[in-house]
Design an enzyme around this catalytic site. Structure first.
Site, short mmCIF file in Angstrom:
data_model
loop_
_atom_site.label_atom_id
_atom_site.label_comp_id
_atom_site.label_asym_id
_atom_site.label_seq_id
_atom_site.Cartn_x
_atom_site.Cartn_y
_atom_site.Cartn_z
N ASP A 66 0.84 -1.19 0.00
CA ASP A 66 0.00 0.00 0.00
C ASP A 66 0.89 1.26 0.00
O ASP A 66 1.79 1.36 -0.82
CB ASP A 66 -0.95 -0.07 1.21
CG ASP A 66 -2.00 1.02 1.24
OD1 ASP A 66 -2.97 0.94 0.47
OD2 ASP A 66 -1.86 1.95 2.04
N TYR B 23 -0.63 11.24 1.88
CA TYR B 23 -1.47 11.56 0.73
C TYR B 23 -1.47 13.07 0.46
O TYR B 23 -1.49 13.49 -0.70
CB TYR B 23 -2.91 11.10 1.00
CG TYR B 23 -3.04 9.61 1.21
CD1 TYR B 23 -3.09 8.73 0.12
CD2 TYR B 23 -3.12 9.07 2.49
CE1 TYR B 23 -3.21 7.37 0.31
CE2 TYR B 23 -3.24 7.71 2.68
CZ TYR B 23 -3.28 6.86 1.60
OH TYR B 23 -3.40 5.51 1.79
N HIS C 81 -7.28 -6.44 -0.64
CA HIS C 81 -6.15 -5.52 -0.57
C HIS C 81 -5.11 -5.89 0.48
O HIS C 81 -3.91 -5.70 0.26
CB HIS C 81 -6.68 -4.12 -0.28
CG HIS C 81 -5.64 -3.05 -0.30
ND1 HIS C 81 -4.92 -2.72 -1.43
CD2 HIS C 81 -5.20 -2.22 0.68
CE1 HIS C 81 -4.08 -1.75 -1.14
NE2 HIS C 81 -4.22 -1.43 0.13
#
Length: 321
Positions: A105, A235, A300
């Site tokens: 990730d 992010y 995921h």
């Protein structure tokens, strides 16, 4: 009695970093994603140590028991790669010593930056769920995501400081973690404004076999203490990273790589990713990409959901180097 995982705090790159480690031998550096911790690698740590490796899993900058600077500007690709290089030094590795790297990730993105900036320190790289994507010189990262997926795309929703933190507080840390860690919906993840998934029919969802209530307790306790801002700042720094990496436009990653992903993974099932991974684009930018593994029926959080199978794929690759 099996040796326990050891925990310690090291001073790296000006911050206090919590590290979990076990074993002796070549170092395997394990980089977690969002919203996770060193704990996501608990099954890999034991497996690697049993086979003669030194497994090292830090809480990355902003997570868990590692220091969390407040400013977004302290979460750039240069900061987080600097953390890893300094960590190698603190582990007693010399400038000529290389490590195996495994990333998942957001941790996989950090791993790609490490491979691009300091390939001489990387022996091999196993990336879970996130392939390398080259810098687009024509459009900033978040701007491109907004154009493709709209304002409700999770990375776009994460941009405004404090906004998503307030929503998490309203919904509840445990509910948010439970939702994210158990979500198996393919395609680009969306987080519409005002949505309270804890009030959906059928909530709470039963936990999968690979995630216990005790596991969720651990994640919840750490995120209630540390908060989510540090993790979200990765992010929020994406457009800054775009500016800082202009000199690497068109650069290839030249370390041996293996890519592992589940066929239900939210990244893998996002528009255009399968075509990029299997159609030659990935290999063009990562010429030493040796293998792509797609595991059926897996979402995921592949290193937790299919721990033994993931361990086998990691070990089969790194033992070649």
């Amino acid at each position: 009695m099996e040796e326990e995982i050891k925990h310690r705090t090291l001073s790296v790159n000006g911050i206090a970093m919590h590290v979990a480690e076990k074993g002796r031998g070549p170092v395997v550096l394990l980089l977690h994603g969002f919203p996770e911790l060193w704990y996501t690698w608990r099954r890999q740590i034991h497996a690697l140590a049993a086979l003669g490796y030194r497994a090292v899993a830090p809480d990355l900058r902003g997570y868990g028991d590692t220091e969390a600077p407040a400013a977004v500007g302290r979460y750039t690709c240069h900061h987080v790669v600097g953390d890893l290089v300094a960590l190698m030094d603190e582990l007693g590795l010399g400038e000529e010593e290389k490590v195996h790297v495994v990333g998942h990730d957001c941790g996989a993105l950090v791993g790609w930056y490490l491979c691009m900036f300091r390939p001489e320190r990387v022996r091999s790289y196993v990336t879970l769920t996130v392939p390398f994507r080259p810098r687009n010189p024509a459009m900033k990262t978040v701007e491109a995501m907004r154009a493709l997926f709209g304002d409700d795309y999770y990375i776009c929703r994460f941009q405004e400081p404090g906004e998503i933190e307030s929503e998490i507080e309203r919904i509840g840390v445990r509910n948010v973690l439970r939702k994210i860690l158990t979500d198996r919906k393919p395609g680009p993840p969306m987080w519409p404004k005002g949505e309270d998934f804890s009030r959906r029919p059928g909530w709470p969802l039963a936990l999968p076999s690979w995630l216990s209530e005790e596991d969720l307790d651990y994640y919840t306790s750490k995120f209630e203490k540390r908060g989510f801002t540090g993790g979200l700042n990765y992010y929020r720094a994406m457009d800054l990273n775009w500016e800082l990496t202009a000199a690497w436009t068109g650069a290839q990653v030249k370390v041996p790589v293996k890519f592992i992903v589940g066929d239900l993974d939210m990244t893998y099932t996002t528009l255009g990713v399968k075509e990029y991974v299997h159609g030659g684009g990935f290999k063009k930018h990562v010429p030493l990409l040796e293998e792509v593994v797609v595991i059926e029926g897996v979402g995921h959080f592949i290193n937790q959901e299919k721990a033994e199978e993931t361990n086998s794929h990691i070990i089969d690759f790194i033992k070649k180097f």
